[in-house]
Design a protein around this motif. Structure first.
Motif, PDB file in Angstrom:
ATOM      1  N   TYR A   1      22.803  19.807  -4.533  1.00 28.97           N
ATOM      2  CA  TYR A   1      21.278  20.202  -3.111  1.00 28.97           C
ATOM      3  C   TYR A   1      19.957  20.640  -3.960  1.00 28.97           C
ATOM      4  CZ  TYR A   1      24.182  19.268   0.759  1.00 28.97           C
ATOM      5  OH  TYR A   1      25.107  19.277   2.483  1.00 28.97           O
ATOM      6  N   VAL A   2      20.094  21.780  -4.713  1.00 32.40           N
ATOM      7  CA  VAL A   2      19.646  22.335  -5.195  1.00 32.40           C
ATOM      8  C   VAL A   2      18.334  21.258  -5.503  1.00 32.40           C
ATOM      9  CG1 VAL A   2      18.186  24.240  -6.794  1.00 32.40           C
ATOM     10  CG2 VAL A   2      20.329  24.548  -5.012  1.00 32.40           C
ATOM     11  N   GLY A   3      18.927  20.213  -6.224  1.00 30.09           N
ATOM     12  CA  GLY A   3      18.942  19.017  -7.165  1.00 30.09           C
ATOM     13  C   GLY A   3      18.115  18.250  -6.767  1.00 30.09           C
ATOM     14  N   VAL A   4      18.363  18.019  -5.166  1.00 36.88           N
ATOM     15  CA  VAL A   4      17.261  17.259  -3.856  1.00 36.88           C
ATOM     16  C   VAL A   4      16.142  17.954  -3.779  1.00 36.88           C
ATOM     17  CG1 VAL A   4      17.362  16.701  -1.544  1.00 36.88           C
ATOM     18  CG2 VAL A   4      19.749  16.070  -3.121  1.00 36.88           C
ATOM     19  N   ILE A   5      16.340  19.190  -3.404  1.00 45.18           N
ATOM     20  CA  ILE A   5      15.636  20.471  -2.612  1.00 45.18           C
ATOM     21  C   ILE A   5      13.922  20.347  -3.833  1.00 45.18           C
ATOM     22  CG2 ILE A   5      14.762  22.211  -2.925  1.00 45.18           C
ATOM     23  CD1 ILE A   5      17.233  23.249  -1.359  1.00 45.18           C
ATOM     24  N   THR A   6      14.527  20.275  -4.689  1.00 45.41           N
ATOM     25  CA  THR A   6      13.715  20.498  -6.351  1.00 45.41           C
ATOM     26  C   THR A   6      13.277  18.954  -6.959  1.00 45.41           C
ATOM     27  OG1 THR A   6      15.399  19.994  -8.163  1.00 45.41           O
ATOM     28  CG2 THR A   6      14.760  22.109  -7.584  1.00 45.41           C
ATOM     29  N   ALA A   7      13.559  17.743  -6.101  1.00 52.70           N
ATOM     30  CA  ALA A   7      12.993  16.564  -6.441  1.00 52.70           C
ATOM     31  C   ALA A   7      12.462  16.081  -5.389  1.00 52.70           C
ATOM     32  CB  ALA A   7      14.202  15.623  -6.802  1.00 52.70           C
ATOM     33  N   ARG A   8      12.367  16.403  -4.267  1.00 44.41           N
ATOM     34  CA  ARG A   8      11.671  15.874  -3.126  1.00 44.41           C
ATOM     35  C   ARG A   8      10.486  17.147  -2.394  1.00 44.41           C
ATOM     36  NH1 ARG A   8      15.363  11.477   0.316  1.00 44.41           N
ATOM     37  NH2 ARG A   8      15.870  10.516  -1.253  1.00 44.41           N
ATOM     38  N   LEU A   9      10.173  17.976  -2.770  1.00 41.18           N
ATOM     39  CA  LEU A   9      10.171  19.813  -1.844  1.00 41.18           C
ATOM     40  C   LEU A   9       9.106  18.728  -1.789  1.00 41.18           C
ATOM     41  CD1 LEU A   9      10.260  21.950   0.039  1.00 41.18           C
ATOM     42  CD2 LEU A   9       9.900  23.362  -2.591  1.00 41.18           C
ATOM     43  N   LEU A  10       8.040  18.972  -3.316  1.00 42.99           N
ATOM     44  CA  LEU A  10       6.500  18.447  -3.276  1.00 42.99           C
ATOM     45  C   LEU A  10       6.168  16.913  -3.626  1.00 42.99           C
ATOM     46  CD1 LEU A  10       6.586  20.986  -7.008  1.00 42.99           C
ATOM     47  CD2 LEU A  10       6.139  21.888  -4.059  1.00 42.99           C
ATOM     48  N   HIS A  11       6.485  16.600  -2.545  1.00 41.13           N
ATOM     49  CA  HIS A  11       5.732  15.155  -2.324  1.00 41.13           C
ATOM     50  C   HIS A  11       5.686  14.761  -1.012  1.00 41.13           C
ATOM     51  CE1 HIS A  11       7.523  13.396  -6.484  1.00 41.13           C
ATOM     52  NE2 HIS A  11       8.916  13.733  -6.231  1.00 41.13           N
ATOM     53  N   HIS A  12       4.421  13.886  -0.729  1.00 38.66           N
ATOM     54  CA  HIS A  12       3.838  13.362   0.444  1.00 38.66           C
ATOM     55  C   HIS A  12       2.757  12.280   0.201  1.00 38.66           C
ATOM     56  CE1 HIS A  12       1.201  14.440   4.023  1.00 38.66           C
ATOM     57  NE2 HIS A  12       2.023  14.937   4.430  1.00 38.66           N
ATOM     58  N   ARG A  13       3.041  11.859   1.094  1.00 36.43           N
ATOM     59  CA  ARG A  13       2.679  10.305   0.922  1.00 36.43           C
ATOM     60  C   ARG A  13       1.163  10.396   1.179  1.00 36.43           C
ATOM     61  NH1 ARG A  13       3.597  11.362   6.410  1.00 36.43           N
ATOM     62  NH2 ARG A  13       2.103  11.487   7.624  1.00 36.43           N
ATOM     63  N   ASP A  14       0.205  11.651   1.401  1.00 34.37           N
ATOM     64  CA  ASP A  14      -1.021  12.322   1.267  1.00 34.37           C
ATOM     65  C   ASP A  14      -1.519  12.465  -0.089  1.00 34.37           C
ATOM     66  OD1 ASP A  14      -4.054  13.374   0.685  1.00 34.37           O
ATOM     67  OD2 ASP A  14      -3.838  12.172   2.630  1.00 34.37           O
ATOM     68  N   THR A  15      -2.248  11.433  -1.252  1.00 33.69           N
ATOM     69  CA  THR A  15      -1.976  12.635  -2.390  1.00 33.69           C
ATOM     70  C   THR A  15      -2.891  13.724  -2.919  1.00 33.69           C
ATOM     71  OG1 THR A  15      -2.705  10.373  -3.550  1.00 33.69           O
ATOM     72  CG2 THR A  15      -3.219  11.948  -4.665  1.00 33.69           C
ATOM     73  N   PHE A  16      -3.968  14.170  -1.807  1.00 33.98           N
ATOM     74  CA  PHE A  16      -4.577  15.389  -1.825  1.00 33.98           C
ATOM     75  C   PHE A  16      -3.419  16.520  -0.828  1.00 33.98           C
ATOM     76  CE2 PHE A  16      -7.940  12.608  -2.837  1.00 33.98           C
ATOM     77  CZ  PHE A  16      -7.955  12.986  -3.882  1.00 33.98           C
ATOM     78  N   VAL A  17      -2.575  16.355   0.199  1.00 32.31           N
ATOM     79  CA  VAL A  17      -1.665  16.803   0.189  1.00 32.31           C
ATOM     80  C   VAL A  17      -1.160  17.635  -0.567  1.00 32.31           C
ATOM     81  CG1 VAL A  17      -0.076  17.528   2.283  1.00 32.31           C
ATOM     82  CG2 VAL A  17      -2.703  16.446   2.909  1.00 32.31           C
ATOM     83  N   GLU A  18      -0.300  16.685  -0.857  1.00 33.45           N
ATOM     84  CA  GLU A  18       0.789  17.074  -2.246  1.00 33.45           C
ATOM     85  C   GLU A  18       0.270  18.123  -3.185  1.00 33.45           C
ATOM     86  OE1 GLU A  18       2.154  14.066  -5.196  1.00 33.45           O
ATOM     87  OE2 GLU A  18       3.574  13.449  -3.594  1.00 33.45           O
ATOM     88  N   ALA A  19      -1.241  17.796  -3.346  1.00 30.79           N
ATOM     89  CA  ALA A  19      -1.925  18.144  -4.367  1.00 30.79           C
ATOM     90  C   ALA A  19      -2.202  19.632  -4.152  1.00 30.79           C
ATOM     91  CB  ALA A  19      -3.094  17.686  -5.192  1.00 30.79           C
ATOM     92  N   SER A  20      -1.822  20.236  -2.860  1.00 30.78           N
ATOM     93  CA  SER A  20      -1.922  21.289  -2.606  1.00 30.78           C
ATOM     94  C   SER A  20      -0.738  21.474  -2.510  1.00 30.78           C
ATOM     95  CB  SER A  20      -2.422  21.455  -0.522  1.00 30.78           C
ATOM     96  OG  SER A  20      -1.408  20.626   0.126  1.00 30.78           O
TER      97      SER A  20
ATOM     98  N   SER B   1      -9.045  26.548   4.143  1.00 32.69           N
ATOM     99  CA  SER B   1      -7.941  27.070   3.728  1.00 32.69           C
ATOM    100  C   SER B   1      -6.993  27.134   5.023  1.00 32.69           C
ATOM    101  CB  SER B   1      -7.678  28.743   3.532  1.00 32.69           C
ATOM    102  OG  SER B   1      -8.679  29.301   5.056  1.00 32.69           O
ATOM    103  N   ARG B   2      -7.073  27.180   5.778  1.00 32.24           N
ATOM    104  CA  ARG B   2      -6.185  26.970   7.329  1.00 32.24           C
ATOM    105  C   ARG B   2      -5.862  25.240   7.830  1.00 32.24           C
ATOM    106  NH1 ARG B   2     -10.691  28.167  11.995  1.00 32.24           N
ATOM    107  NH2 ARG B   2     -11.887  27.088  10.290  1.00 32.24           N
ATOM    108  N   HIS B   3      -6.468  24.804   6.703  1.00 34.83           N
ATOM    109  CA  HIS B   3      -5.682  23.526   6.798  1.00 34.83           C
ATOM    110  C   HIS B   3      -4.483  23.157   5.569  1.00 34.83           C
ATOM    111  CE1 HIS B   3     -10.115  21.454   8.668  1.00 34.83           C
ATOM    112  NE2 HIS B   3      -9.456  22.211   9.528  1.00 34.83           N
ATOM    113  N   CYS B   4      -5.202  24.152   4.905  1.00 37.85           N
ATOM    114  CA  CYS B   4      -4.279  23.536   3.605  1.00 37.85           C
ATOM    115  C   CYS B   4      -3.021  24.700   3.781  1.00 37.85           C
ATOM    116  CB  CYS B   4      -4.760  25.268   1.856  1.00 37.85           C
ATOM    117  SG  CYS B   4      -5.871  24.446   1.313  1.00 37.85           S
ATOM    118  N   GLN B   5      -3.095  25.850   4.841  1.00 33.96           N
ATOM    119  CA  GLN B   5      -1.649  26.432   5.590  1.00 33.96           C
ATOM    120  C   GLN B   5      -0.912  25.857   6.192  1.00 33.96           C
ATOM    121  OE1 GLN B   5      -2.820  30.561   7.524  1.00 33.96           O
ATOM    122  NE2 GLN B   5      -1.535  29.702   8.787  1.00 33.96           N
TER     123      GLN B   5
END
Length: 502
Positions: free
Chosen positions: A397-416, A456-460
């Motif tokens: 379960y923790v492996g799935v969380i770490t592998a998928r937590l920081l992914h997003h289809r928008d490159t810069f949303v993912e960067a945030s 910063s509100r969008h980053c939130q």
């Protein structure tokens, strides 16, 4: 633009009016013509610039930050063929600014900030403004003879205006660096400290008592450790100037990635590197180093169980039949209330906890499980995915969380999201206080969600799932509480997500 931004622009415009213009405005107001009395600030004519010098020379320029007491200044020897956008980068390095905010150059000899002609930036052009681009103007077109002045404003909110005064010219050594600092006084002011007035208050408090006893606790906590406004290290200035103009790849090649205590930047930040200034790349490198050093605790089997438990609970609740949803798409009250109670989310929470739309901790857990690919909607139920059916251990379960937590289809949303995890790993806390710095980094990379850069509100909103998962890992069950003693779990989870192969 916010109401505060508009009010600030009006104040700045009004400050530049002549007595006659002010009288005319008051007459219009008193005569009932308010709409006519407060026109848009007049647009000055574009600045006229002469041809550049036939051959580049060395310009010795003193740069003072106006209004600072004692005066914060640098003496720079600059190549006269630097373009003004390059001068901007060197001024940022000379004073240690982070390039988080907008800037503008105003030609001399008269100081006419906000009411005189100015050079435009690429961002101004994107906003529809016309004029002379700073990137097309050489320094020797505005500073030619000793005594000539050029003005530079950084951060339109705090209003840091710098006066550049040409002291002398000399033959140019073609092998010399484009910008060299040969003198100065005082450390550069802190970002977002309230402009010259706020800076002066902090300096006065320090000079009165270096322990800063005259400041309140929040002010002392905000200041960097061992802050000394008198401390000017010319070697540090030289190091920052030496990075100006280097590409992201060149800067990364300088990182000591071979050192076991230091690693390169997370791969997910590559989208920012081609846009990042040297100061930003250096900041990201420092954060990455901090995030991978001083590791005091590894995750035990008990830690893995604690992190996995909320996700395993909701997946288990779905079982083979799924969790029934209401017509509005929410989990039915009995399931919400059971989750709320069994996971300890009721500790310190006000409310019955039986409606998902009124119980954010449950709603966010459900949303996170869906984003991680553990649950999905199917025929009016929330059911387990094929991925979830194949998981059997806490470690998986923790492996799935770490592998998928920081992914997003928008490159810069993912960067945030990656930046939030990076700040968490570097500071030990998954706090909202990171948002301003994340927004500043993205703004300095040329990204915008509004007229003044990334809000910063969008980053939130972008980082909310990551913050929730990291705070959940830290032992928090109610969104209003902080369990600081368990923050090492959040740090370990963030590190694993940032560097899965390390």
């Amino acid at each position: 633009m916010t109401d505060d931004d508009q009010l600030n622009e009006i104040r700045q415009w009004a400050a530049g009016l002549s007595p006659a213009e002010l009288q005319g405005m008051l007459t219009g107001i008193l005569g009932g013509g308010l709409g006519r009395a407060v026109p848009n600030p007049p647009t000055p004519a574009p600045p006229a610039v002469p041809e550049p010098l036939p051959e580049p020379v060395a310009l010795t320029v003193r740069v003072d930050i106006d209004g600072t007491r004692p005066a914060a200044w640098r003496r720079l020897v600059l190549h006269s063929d630097l373009m003004l956008d390059e001068v901007h980068a060197n001024l940022q390095a000379a004073f240690g600014w982070q390039d988080y905010h907008l800037h503008r150059f105003w030609p001399g000899p008269t100081k006419q900030i906000w009411r005189g002609p100015h050079f435009v930036t690429e961002m101004d052009i994107q906003e529809g403004e016309e004029g002379v681009l700073e990137s097309e103007v050489r320094l020797d077109q505005v500073l030619r003879s000793p005594g000539d002045r050029l003005f530079y404003t950084y951060d339109f909110g705090d209003g840091w205006t710098h006066t550049l005064r040409l002291e002398s010219t000399a033959r140019l050594d073609p092998d010399s660096a484009p910008a060299v600092c040969v003198g100065g006084r005082m450390a550069g002011p802190l970002e977002d400290c309230g402009g010259p007035d706020g800076h002066n208050e902090l300096v006065e408090a320090y000079l009165t008592d270096p322990r800063l006893a005259g400041l309140d606790e929040d002010q002392r906590a905000w200041l960097p450790p061992d802050w000394d406004p008198k401390d000017l290290d010319l070697d540090d200035v030289a190091a920052r100037l030496s990075l100006v103009g280097l590409s992201g790849d060149e800067l990364l090649s300088m990182l000591p990635a071979a050192d076991p205590s230091k690693v390169g930047l997370p791969e997910a930040l590559e989208s920012l590197l081609d846009l990042a200034t040297p100061a930003v790349v250096s900041e990201l490198a420092e954060l990455s180093t901090q995030a991978r050093t001083d590791i005091t605790a590894q995750l035990t089997s008990e830690d893995l169980a604690a992190i996995a438990r909320p996700y395993r609970y909701l997946v288990g609740l779905a079982g083979d039949e799924g969790i029934p949803l209401t017509a509005a798409g929410w989990m039915k009250p009995a399931y919400v209330e059971g989750t709320f109670r069994d996971l300890g989310m009721d500790d310190g929470w006000i409310g019955k906890g039986n409606r998902e739309d009124l119980t954010p901790p449950v709603a966010q857990l459900r949303a996170t499980c869906q984003e991680l690919g553990l649950l999905r909607k199917h025929k009016g139920n929330l059911v387990r995915t094929r991925l979830a059916r194949g998981l059997s251990s806490d470690e998986e379960y923790v492996g799935v969380i770490t592998a998928r937590l920081l992914h997003h289809r928008d490159t810069f949303v993912e960067a945030s999201m990656v930046l939030f995890a990076l700040f968490t790993a570097a500071t030990g806390r998954p706090d909202w206080e990171h948002l301003e710095r994340i927004a500043g980094i993205m703004t300095s990379c040329g990204l915008r969600t509004g007229p003044h850069g990334v809000d910063s509100r969008h980053c939130q909103e972008w980082v909310r799932p990551v913050r929730f998962a990291l705070r959940l890992a830290a032992g928090e069950r109610s969104l209003g509480r902080t369990a600081g003693r368990h923050d090492y779990r959040a740090v370990a989870l963030a590190r694993a997500a940032l560097w899965p192969a390390v």
